[in-house]
Scaffold this motif. Structure first.
Motif, PDB file in Angstrom:
ATOM      1  N   ILE B 249     115.648   9.231  91.211  1.00  0.00           N
ATOM      2  CA  ILE B 249     116.786  10.021  90.720  1.00  0.00           C
ATOM      3  C   ILE B 249     117.967   9.088  90.462  1.00  0.00           C
ATOM      4  CG2 ILE B 249     118.374  11.925  91.172  1.00  0.00           C
ATOM      5  CD1 ILE B 249     116.455  13.099  93.115  1.00  0.00           C
ATOM      6  N   CYS B 250     118.354   8.966  89.201  1.00  0.00           N
ATOM      7  CA  CYS B 250     119.549   8.166  88.897  1.00  0.00           C
ATOM      8  C   CYS B 250     120.695   9.042  88.446  1.00  0.00           C
ATOM      9  CB  CYS B 250     119.254   7.085  87.866  1.00  0.00           C
ATOM     10  SG  CYS B 250     119.255   7.667  86.161  1.00  0.00           S
ATOM     11  N   ARG B 287     113.414   9.581  95.369  1.00  0.00           N
ATOM     12  CA  ARG B 287     114.281   8.497  95.840  1.00  0.00           C
ATOM     13  C   ARG B 287     115.519   8.416  94.963  1.00  0.00           C
ATOM     14  NH1 ARG B 287     116.971   4.272  97.124  1.00  0.00           N
ATOM     15  NH2 ARG B 287     116.077   2.750  98.589  1.00  0.00           N
ATOM     16  N   GLY B 288     116.671   8.666  95.561  1.00  0.00           N
ATOM     17  CA  GLY B 288     117.917   8.441  94.856  1.00  0.00           C
ATOM     18  C   GLY B 288     118.256   6.963  94.837  1.00  0.00           C
ATOM     19  N   PHE B 289     118.842   6.521  93.755  1.00  0.00           N
ATOM     20  CA  PHE B 289     119.244   5.105  93.716  1.00  0.00           C
ATOM     21  C   PHE B 289     120.457   4.940  92.807  1.00  0.00           C
ATOM     22  CE2 PHE B 289     118.011   3.443  89.545  1.00  0.00           C
ATOM     23  CZ  PHE B 289     117.250   4.494  89.054  1.00  0.00           C
ATOM     24  N   ILE B 290     121.189   3.886  93.084  1.00  0.00           N
ATOM     25  CA  ILE B 290     122.375   3.538  92.321  1.00  0.00           C
ATOM     26  C   ILE B 290     122.129   2.126  91.813  1.00  0.00           C
ATOM     27  CG2 ILE B 290     124.881   3.267  92.408  1.00  0.00           C
ATOM     28  CD1 ILE B 290     124.075   6.053  93.218  1.00  0.00           C
ATOM     29  N   ASP B 293     122.932  -1.114  93.681  1.00  0.00           N
ATOM     30  CA  ASP B 293     122.126  -1.555  94.833  1.00  0.00           C
ATOM     31  C   ASP B 293     121.112  -2.619  94.430  1.00  0.00           C
ATOM     32  OD1 ASP B 293     123.384   0.309  96.449  1.00  0.00           O
ATOM     33  OD2 ASP B 293     121.825   1.833  96.167  1.00  0.00           O
TER      34      ASP B 293
END
Lengths: 354, 354
Positions: B249-250, B287-290, B293
């Protein structure tokens, strides 16, 4: 009493609409099966009741096929060999099996594991040393990735899985906060299982109350939420999740009876957008898992946990229903949180139990 | 025209309630800043507009602090050095910077990257070779874990991120299905970007319609759903996810303007229980991610993707708004899907552009 030439079983009579009722089940008496060449006859001693059974009663697709109408209810059991035409098994051997909700079964022995009553009480093989224990072990270690000093929250804290999750996490140096129904279970979680705190979800009259109590119990936020209940516990934990937190999901018991549509969570709202946003913003890992995916690690689980059970580092409780006939009501009660610890059915005498 | 001794910027005038409106922004003229010792003065050439900016306009907690009322709107930019007191930078150098929505800025040069217009057009450093491209790369490879022959779905298919996700996945041998708004974008996705299919979510009048179309486009189910939109695209994909599927998930652009409460998804239902159940039953990884990171992998991203952009294996489109004053309306439009490809603002002349 049953004669020696008949056995009993409980079949799924009809599919429940919401919570199961007694008339979804039917007790049947059948001729005693005779083991053929290479086969054994086993009498069931202990039947395990577990939340996943609710899912098997529905027709919809899941990770396992549903129980057919008229078929024996599924379940894990411990039994004793009473006749053997198989050189690998002797009369008197204890085995685990999956004949389901029935007093006897015939098997060629494949997939049956012999149990040593010296290692642990036979019934423990259906709880802390069985499927629920392995669920806790795999979920915590593979998907939870615990680190010393982190905070873990687990619902159904005194249930078969929650009991193990919390104690394994404590042994690894985590702060452990449980959620359970009623003051007696909460006291057991903190006093006997060694949890740092346990919140009574029945004392919280609104999801907001539980959220406030959770915030107080988790001053450093939550790193691992071991998800086995869903509903308002999930709602309370989500805002407290720390960045890079993990949420292994092994079950959503509070939603099982709701047909997948959300009692337990606050009414009339779609909670998915805010949940999805929390996963994004906090970079959470949410991972569904089924214990059978990890059965390759069962031997190492037993090596680690067996000694902990034997020497008392792992504590557990059992709720025992007497007789196969009691299984339907015991499952109905389990799904409402009526059990205290691992729910078992005593199907016949356990000769090793004092 | 602006005189040489003033600069312009756009500040956040007020926080939006729902979709942003022009009066949430204010254009200001300020004295031109003078670079001190060791500093450089940069004129902005390109300003990038991205969906995440909507989140920065809200006061609530997120992965980054909100823009304060009266502060310059944040944003990534490409600019040119026009004065230099820093030996590392010469007048005429092109750099990327994050001065935000403004025509000029002063910097000591820390964190600024010099750009070579021979490698790729300057503006590409805000799109395929910049933050959106890196978002696609990290989400696909780190969290999506693609395998040849699998099926990937991505929403906002012709946007800056979707464009790259799909093309990188195609290069790895996946079946790629996009979702976009309108027949023109869908045709571009299949004909120019090489997607296997692209569904027009505007042609689907109900979530059910989109679900049916998605099922037809994904005969082998979905292994990776690259989540950047949420809403009815998520609803359509979820039932099709294969066991052990991955959902990086972006972003959830369809929910950004809804205050976190679910337009786009079917009304009046809590979609969380069935989503949670699907994650469990199908053992999904969500999985959320930025992107920030994963900036340690930016060099390897550039090494891989730079040549693909240069030789045309990666195609992309840009929508260009002229002048800083046009930025508010361009962002409002972007959040409604009004852009076609990467949304840029041409703040001043790009001397490298033919």
């Amino acid at each position: 009493m049953m004669s020696n030439d008949t056995m009993k079983r409980i079949v799924l009579a009809s599919r429940p609409d919401g919570p199961p009722t007694p008339d979804n089940f039917r007790l049947e008496e059948l001729p005693m099966p005779a083991p053929g060449p290479g086969e054994i006859l086993v009498r069931t001693i202990w039947l395990s009741l577990d939340p996943y059974m609710r899912g098997r009663m529905d027709a919809g697709p899941s990770y396992a096929a549903p129980v057919e109408i008229g078929a024996t209810m599924e379940g894990g059991c411990v039994g004793q060999v009473i006749e053997s035409n198989n050189p690998d098994f002797s009369v008197g051997d204890f085995v685990d099996h999956r004949f389901g909700w029935c007093t006897h079964g015939v098997s060629d022995g494949k997939g049956l594991r012999k149990l040593d009553p010296e290692v642990a009480p036979l019934s423990a093989n259906l709880g802390v040393l069985g499927m629920p224990g392995m669920t806790a072990y795999a979920g915590l270690n593979i998907h939870g990735r615990p680190k010393e000093g982190e905070t873990l929250v687990v619902g159904a804290a005194t249930g078969a899985v929650g009991t193990m999750v919390g104690q394994l996490a404590k042994a690894q140096g985590l702060r452990v906060v449980g959620v359970a129904g009623g003051p007696e279970k909460c006291a057991y979680a903190t006093e006997t299982l060694g949890f740092d705190a346990c919140l009574d979800h029945r004392a919280a009259s609104t999801p907001h109350d539980l959220r406030v109590a959770m915030g107080e119990a988790c001053p450093d936020g939550v790193d691992i939420y071991f998800e086995n209940v869903g509903g308002k516990t999930l709602e309370a934990v989500l805002p407290l999740m720390n960045t890079f937190g993990r949420i292994p999901i092994c079950g959503v018991i509070s939603w099982y009876n709701a047909g997948g549509l959300g009692e337990g969570a606050s009414e009339g709202q779609n909670h998915l957008p805010r949940t999805w946003r929390a996963i994004l913003v906090k970079r959470l890992s949410v991972r569904g898992f089924i214990v059978t995916d990890h059965y390759d690690q069962f031997p190492e689980f037993l090596d680690l946990v067996g000694p902990m059970v034997k020497d008392g580092r792992i504590q557990y409780r059992e709720t025992i229903a007497e007789g196969l006939e009691s299984a339907p009501q015991a499952l109905i009660s389990l799904l409402e949180g009526g059990n205290f610890g691992k729910q078992l059915v005593a199907v016949s005498e356990d000769p090793t139990r004092k």
